[in-house]
Scaffold this motif. Structure first.
Motif, mmCIF file in Angstrom:
data_model
loop_
_atom_site.group_PDB
_atom_site.id
_atom_site.type_symbol
_atom_site.label_atom_id
_atom_site.label_comp_id
_atom_site.label_asym_id
_atom_site.label_seq_id
_atom_site.Cartn_x
_atom_site.Cartn_y
_atom_site.Cartn_z
ATOM 1 N N SER A 100 0.803 -1.220 0.000
ATOM 2 C CA SER A 100 0.000 0.000 0.000
ATOM 3 C C SER A 100 0.835 1.270 0.000
ATOM 4 N N VAL A 104 2.117 1.359 -4.376
ATOM 5 C CA VAL A 104 1.215 2.419 -4.813
ATOM 6 C C VAL A 104 1.991 3.652 -5.271
ATOM 7 N N GLU A 131 -6.539 -1.659 -4.604
ATOM 8 C CA GLU A 131 -5.174 -1.713 -4.078
ATOM 9 C C GLU A 131 -5.166 -2.132 -2.616
ATOM 10 N N ILE A 132 -6.093 -1.611 -1.841
ATOM 11 C CA ILE A 132 -6.185 -2.005 -0.439
ATOM 12 C C ILE A 132 -6.589 -3.467 -0.325
ATOM 13 N N ALA A 135 -3.554 -5.556 -0.906
ATOM 14 C CA ALA A 135 -2.665 -5.492 0.256
ATOM 15 C C ALA A 135 -3.207 -6.354 1.394
ATOM 16 N N ALA A 176 -3.265 -1.167 5.510
ATOM 17 C CA ALA A 176 -3.254 -0.905 4.070
ATOM 18 C C ALA A 176 -3.979 0.386 3.745
ATOM 19 N N MET A 180 -1.889 3.535 2.354
ATOM 20 C CA MET A 180 -2.120 4.064 1.011
ATOM 21 C C MET A 180 -2.467 5.549 1.072
ATOM 22 N N THR A 265 -8.060 7.820 1.388
ATOM 23 C CA THR A 265 -7.366 7.432 0.155
ATOM 24 C C THR A 265 -8.208 7.757 -1.071
#
Length: 275
Positions: A100, A104, A131-132, A135, A176, A180, A265
Motif C-alpha cells: 500500500s 502504490v 489496491e487495499i 494489500a 493498508a 495508502m 485514500t
C-alpha cells in the motif's frame, strides 16, 4: 470515471461522474496485481521471513533465557507463545504496508498506472478499494503461513486461535488503508524513510516482545494509541482463549482506522487524479 460532454462554445470537456458509480470494479485491480506478482512470487517471502526468523530466534535462543512470562489471563506462559501471536500481527502489517505504500507510490508517481485506469470505467474509489484489497490479501497470506508455523511448533492451544487469521485480515485492512492514504502525500522515494520511521518503532514497542506493564504510565498511553498494539492484544488474547470486553475496543479502533483510511485514500486519489 470521467466522460466527455459537449458544452456550447467550449467543445468537449471532461465531466466527473458521482463516486457512487465507481463501485464494483475493484476486482479487476486485484486480478491485475495477482497476475503481476505471479512471476515474482519470491517477493512475498520478504514480509513473512523476517517475523519467522524472530520467532525461531526466540525459540532457540532468547526463549531459553526467559522461560515464562505472565499471559493475558494472568497465568504463566512460555515466552515464545507470548511473542508468536504478536509476530503474526506484525507479519500481517508488513505485507499490507509494503504494497500500500511502495507499490502504490511507484504506480502513481512514475508508472502513471492509475491515469491509464481512469480511461476505463474504473474510478478513484475502485483504485483505492482494489489496491487495499490486494494489500489485505497479501497480509492475509503472510498471516496464514505464519499461523501454520505456529501450529507446527505447538503454539496453538485454544480453539479461539482459529480467529487469528480473520483478525490478521483486519489488521492488514487497517494498515493498508492508512498506508495508502499516506503514500499519496509522498513525493520522492527518499520519503519512504518516514514510513520506516513509523513502522519500525511500532513493531518494537507495541507490546510485541513484552507486556504493557513494563512501560512508565505516560508511555503506556502512547503505546495504546498505536494501531499495531490493538492488533497484538487481539491476537494474543485469542491465542490462549482469553476473551474480555476490551477486545471490542481493539476491534473498533482497527475498524475505524480502516474506514477512515479508505475514505481518505479515495478522496486523495480523486483530488490528485481528477483535478
Amino acid at each position: 470515471m470521467t466522460v466527455l460532454e459537449s458544452r456550447p462554445g467550449r467543445g468537449l470537456l471532461p465531466r466527473v461522474l458521482p463516486p457512487g458509480l465507481y463501485s464494483g470494479r475493484a476486482k479487476a485491480i486485484i486480478e491485475r496485481s495477482a497476475l503481476t506478482y505471479s512471476r515474482g512470487w519470491l517477493v512475498f517471502l520478504s514480509g513473512f521471513v523476517e517475523p519467522l526468523f524472530y520467532l525461531l530466534a526466540f525459540q532457540i535462543g532468547f526463549g531459553r533465557l526467559v522461560a515464562e512470562v505472565t499471559g493475558p489471563d494472568g497465568q504463566p506462559m512460555s515466552y515464545v507463545a507470548f511473542v508468536a501471536p504478536a509476530l503474526l500481527a506484525a507479519s500481517a502489517m508488513n505485507g499490507a504496508v509494503f504494497d500500500s505504500t511502495f507499490g502504490v507510490f511507484f504506480k502513481f508517481r512514475y508508472d502513471r498506472t492509475y491515469d491509464a485506469m481512469l480511461a476505463t470505467p474504473i474510478g478513484p474509489f475502485d483504485i483505492a478499494l482494489g489496491e487495499i484489497g490486494w494489500a489485505v490479501l497479501r497480509g492475509g497470506l503472510y498471516a496464514l503461513a505464519f499461523f501454520g508455523v505456529m501450529t507446527g511448533m505447538g503454539l496453538v492451544v485454544s480453539p479461539w486461535a482459529l480467529l487469528l487469521v480473520p483478525v490478521a485480515l483486519l489488521v492488514s485492512f487497517a494498515f493498508a488503508a492508512a498506508g495508502m492514504a499516506c503514500a499519496t502525500f509522498l513525493r520522492s522515494p527518499s520519503q519512504f524513510d518516514f514510513i520506516q520511521l513509523a513502522v519500525v518503532p511500532m513493531f518494537l514497542f507495541s507490546t510485541t516482545f513484552y507486556p504493557l506493564t513494563v512501560y512508565p504510565e505516560v508511555l503506556r498511553v502512547v503505546v495504546q494509541c498505536l494501531p499495531l498494539y490493538h492488533g497484538v492484544e487481539l491476537t494474543r488474547g485469542l491465542s490462549v482463549g482469553v476473551l474480555d470486553v476490551s477486545m471490542l475496543g481493539h476491534l473498533a479502533y482497527l475498524l475505524v482506522l480502516a474506514v477512515l483510511g479508505l475514505y481518505g485514500t479515495s478522496r486523495r486519489l480523486h483530488r490528485l487524479l481528477l483535478r
